[in-house]
Design an enzyme around this catalytic site. Structure first.
Site, PDB file in Angstrom:
ATOM      1  N   ASN A   8       0.869  -1.187   0.000  1.00 34.97           N
ATOM      2  CA  ASN A   8       0.000   0.000   0.000  1.00 34.97           C
ATOM      3  C   ASN A   8       0.903   1.233   0.000  1.00 34.97           C
ATOM      4  O   ASN A   8       1.435   1.613   1.038  1.00 34.97           O
ATOM      5  CB  ASN A   8      -0.904  -0.022   1.246  1.00 34.97           C
ATOM      6  CG  ASN A   8      -1.777   1.218   1.328  1.00 34.97           C
ATOM      7  OD1 ASN A   8      -1.827   2.015   0.393  1.00 34.97           O
ATOM      8  ND2 ASN A   8      -2.468   1.383   2.444  1.00 34.97           N
ATOM      9  N   TRP A   9       1.063   1.810  -1.181  1.00 34.81           N
ATOM     10  CA  TRP A   9       1.963   2.975  -1.294  1.00 34.81           C
ATOM     11  C   TRP A   9       1.372   4.237  -0.681  1.00 34.81           C
ATOM     12  O   TRP A   9       2.053   5.254  -0.567  1.00 34.81           O
ATOM     13  CB  TRP A   9       2.288   3.248  -2.778  1.00 34.81           C
ATOM     14  CG  TRP A   9       3.220   2.274  -3.405  1.00 34.81           C
ATOM     15  CD1 TRP A   9       3.773   1.169  -2.836  1.00 34.81           C
ATOM     16  CD2 TRP A   9       3.712   2.309  -4.757  1.00 34.81           C
ATOM     17  NE1 TRP A   9       4.579   0.514  -3.740  1.00 34.81           N
ATOM     18  CE2 TRP A   9       4.561   1.197  -4.931  1.00 34.81           C
ATOM     19  CE3 TRP A   9       3.508   3.161  -5.832  1.00 34.81           C
ATOM     20  CZ2 TRP A   9       5.220   0.927  -6.131  1.00 34.81           C
ATOM     21  CZ3 TRP A   9       4.151   2.901  -7.033  1.00 34.81           C
ATOM     22  CH2 TRP A   9       5.000   1.796  -7.177  1.00 34.81           C
ATOM     23  N   LYS A  10       0.081   4.192  -0.364  1.00 30.98           N
ATOM     24  CA  LYS A  10      -0.600   5.396   0.164  1.00 30.98           C
ATOM     25  C   LYS A  10      -0.389   6.552  -0.811  1.00 30.98           C
ATOM     26  O   LYS A  10      -0.409   6.330  -2.015  1.00 30.98           O
ATOM     27  CB  LYS A  10      -0.149   5.692   1.597  1.00 30.98           C
ATOM     28  CG  LYS A  10      -0.284   4.444   2.483  1.00 30.98           C
ATOM     29  CD  LYS A  10      -0.101   4.695   3.947  1.00 30.98           C
ATOM     30  CE  LYS A  10      -0.272   3.388   4.712  1.00 30.98           C
ATOM     31  NZ  LYS A  10      -0.168   3.537   6.167  1.00 30.98           N
ATOM     32  N   HIS A  90      -9.684   1.425   5.056  1.00 25.88           N
ATOM     33  CA  HIS A  90      -8.402   1.688   5.733  1.00 25.88           C
ATOM     34  C   HIS A  90      -8.624   2.711   6.852  1.00 25.88           C
ATOM     35  O   HIS A  90      -9.424   3.637   6.697  1.00 25.88           O
ATOM     36  CB  HIS A  90      -7.370   2.206   4.714  1.00 25.88           C
ATOM     37  CG  HIS A  90      -5.980   2.156   5.257  1.00 25.88           C
ATOM     38  ND1 HIS A  90      -5.507   3.084   6.158  1.00 25.88           N
ATOM     39  CD2 HIS A  90      -4.967   1.270   5.061  1.00 25.88           C
ATOM     40  CE1 HIS A  90      -4.262   2.766   6.487  1.00 25.88           C
ATOM     41  NE2 HIS A  90      -3.908   1.667   5.830  1.00 25.88           N
ATOM     42  N   GLU A  92      -6.936   5.119   7.751  1.00 23.53           N
ATOM     43  CA  GLU A  92      -6.645   6.504   7.354  1.00 23.53           C
ATOM     44  C   GLU A  92      -7.849   7.127   6.660  1.00 23.53           C
ATOM     45  O   GLU A  92      -8.014   8.352   6.665  1.00 23.53           O
ATOM     46  CB  GLU A  92      -5.381   6.536   6.477  1.00 23.53           C
ATOM     47  CG  GLU A  92      -4.137   6.271   7.324  1.00 23.53           C
ATOM     48  CD  GLU A  92      -2.959   5.693   6.567  1.00 23.53           C
ATOM     49  OE1 GLU A  92      -2.966   5.684   5.322  1.00 23.53           O
ATOM     50  OE2 GLU A  92      -2.017   5.229   7.246  1.00 23.53           O
ATOM     51  N   GLU A 157      -5.351  -4.527  10.911  1.00 23.27           N
ATOM     52  CA  GLU A 157      -4.373  -3.449  11.081  1.00 23.27           C
ATOM     53  C   GLU A 157      -4.709  -2.658  12.343  1.00 23.27           C
ATOM     54  O   GLU A 157      -5.531  -1.732  12.298  1.00 23.27           O
ATOM     55  CB  GLU A 157      -4.420  -2.492   9.880  1.00 23.27           C
ATOM     56  CG  GLU A 157      -3.984  -3.106   8.571  1.00 23.27           C
ATOM     57  CD  GLU A 157      -3.393  -2.051   7.621  1.00 23.27           C
ATOM     58  OE1 GLU A 157      -2.294  -2.297   7.106  1.00 23.27           O
ATOM     59  OE2 GLU A 157      -4.010  -0.993   7.414  1.00 23.27           O
ATOM     60  N   GLY A 163       2.425   2.839  10.936  1.00 21.72           N
ATOM     61  CA  GLY A 163       3.368   3.942  10.731  1.00 21.72           C
ATOM     62  C   GLY A 163       4.068   4.392  12.002  1.00 21.72           C
ATOM     63  O   GLY A 163       4.646   5.478  12.048  1.00 21.72           O
ATOM     64  N   SER A 195       3.426  -1.450  10.613  1.00 21.53           N
ATOM     65  CA  SER A 195       4.879  -1.422  10.841  1.00 21.53           C
ATOM     66  C   SER A 195       5.564  -2.746  10.501  1.00 21.53           C
ATOM     67  O   SER A 195       6.469  -3.195  11.212  1.00 21.53           O
ATOM     68  CB  SER A 195       5.194  -0.999  12.286  1.00 21.53           C
ATOM     69  OG  SER A 195       4.712   0.313  12.514  1.00 21.53           O
TER      70      SER A 195
HETATM   71  P1  13P Z   1       2.892   0.877   7.773  1.00 22.23           P
HETATM   72  O1  13P Z   1       3.432  -0.406   7.200  1.00 22.23           O
HETATM   73  O2  13P Z   1       3.578   2.096   7.249  1.00 22.23           O
HETATM   74  O3  13P Z   1       2.788   0.830   9.266  1.00 22.23           O
HETATM   75  O4  13P Z   1       1.387   1.006   7.218  1.00 22.23           O
HETATM   76  C1  13P Z   1       0.531  -0.071   7.343  1.00 22.23           C
HETATM   77  C2  13P Z   1      -0.668   0.215   6.550  1.00 22.23           C
HETATM   78  O5  13P Z   1      -1.451   1.102   6.873  1.00 22.23           O
HETATM   79  C3  13P Z   1      -0.886  -0.579   5.325  1.00 22.23           C
HETATM   80  O6  13P Z   1      -2.158  -0.379   4.825  1.00 22.23           O
END
Ligand code: 13P
Length: 233
Positions: A8-10, A90, A92, A157, A163, A195
């Site tokens: 997931n590159w966000k 997600h 976020e 998650e 993060g 993470s």
């Molecule tokens: P990180 O791997 O940066 O903690 O993010 C996890 C995430 O939100 C994947 O969707």
């Protein structure tokens, strides 16, 4: 069951040039790896049409099919450009106001369009501290999956692990994954995310019962991400 490793590159990287370079490096690094691993790349929408040769996923889609919805993208548009998976719910996006009801509507459209949804669920730190983790997970799963009979992927998650570098312990992850299994169809792939790095990824697959991983930050570094995929071999 095939392991599923999802990048997931966000909202990264900033240019198509960087996106293509990262994608090519990953493609090269995992070529010839065990066919028992599915690797899915989820870049921002605008790069989806530029990246070829690995399975693609989107990071979101809308819950209507077409029409006057400025700024939105439908599940069918994604399917028609060769996308196979879509991350939904997600944390976020939940933080920006997305509700379980909206996520459920998105899942319905994604399934209708022939995409495989990756539904994210997870508790916040305060839920965990108040002993409400399982209650939160159960409510998210039941509401988001209401009426869905198709195969979906679940990503556990924990919000506090995303993060932060504070990845969830293996025992705790196992407990949550085992709990989630009670509410999903047999054979459902359950991923862990939060993470994940190449030095902790293997333990989730080998000890926590995860069927794959949803990787954020570490998926922006080709070497790290390739290491994570290799840990699933
Ligand atoms: P990180 O791997 O940066 O903690 O993010 C996890 C995430 O939100 C994947 O969707």
């Amino acid at each position: 069951m095939k392991s599923l490793i999802v990048a997931n590159w966000k909202m990264n990287p900033e240019s198509a040039k960087e996106a293509k370079a990262l994608f090519s490096a990953v493609k090269k690094g995992i070529a010839g790896l065990n066919k028992k691993i599915d690797v899915v790349m989820c870049p921002p929408y605008e790069y989806l049409g530029l990246l070829k040769g690995l399975i693609l996923g989107a990071q979101n889609c809308f819950y209507e099919e077409k029409g006057a919805y400025t700024g939105e993208i439908s599940a069918l548009m994604l399917k028609n450009m060769g996308v196979e998976y879509v991350i939904l719910g997600h944390s976020e996006r939940r933080r920006m106001g997305e509700t379980d009801e909206q996520i459920n509507k998105k899942l319905v459209k994604a399934v209708q369009a022939g995409l495989t949804p990756i539904l994210c669920v997870g508790e916040k730190k305060e839920d965990k501290d108040r002993g409400k983790k399982q209650e939160v997970l159960e409510a998210q799963i039941k509401q988001c999956l209401g009426g869905i009979t198709a195969d979906v992927v679940i990503a556990y998650e924990p919000v506090w692990a995303i993060g932060t570098g504070d990845n969830c312990g293996v025992d705790e992850t196992k407990e949550s994954i085992d709990f989630i299994r009670k509410f999903v169809k047999t054979g459902t792939r359950i991923l862990y995310g939060g993470s994940v790095k190449s030095d902790n990824s293997g333990s989730y697959l080998k000890e926590a019962g995860a069927n794959g991983l949803l990787v954020g930050g570490a998926s922006l570094n080709a070497k790290e991400f390739i290491g994570i995929v290799k840990s699933a071999e």
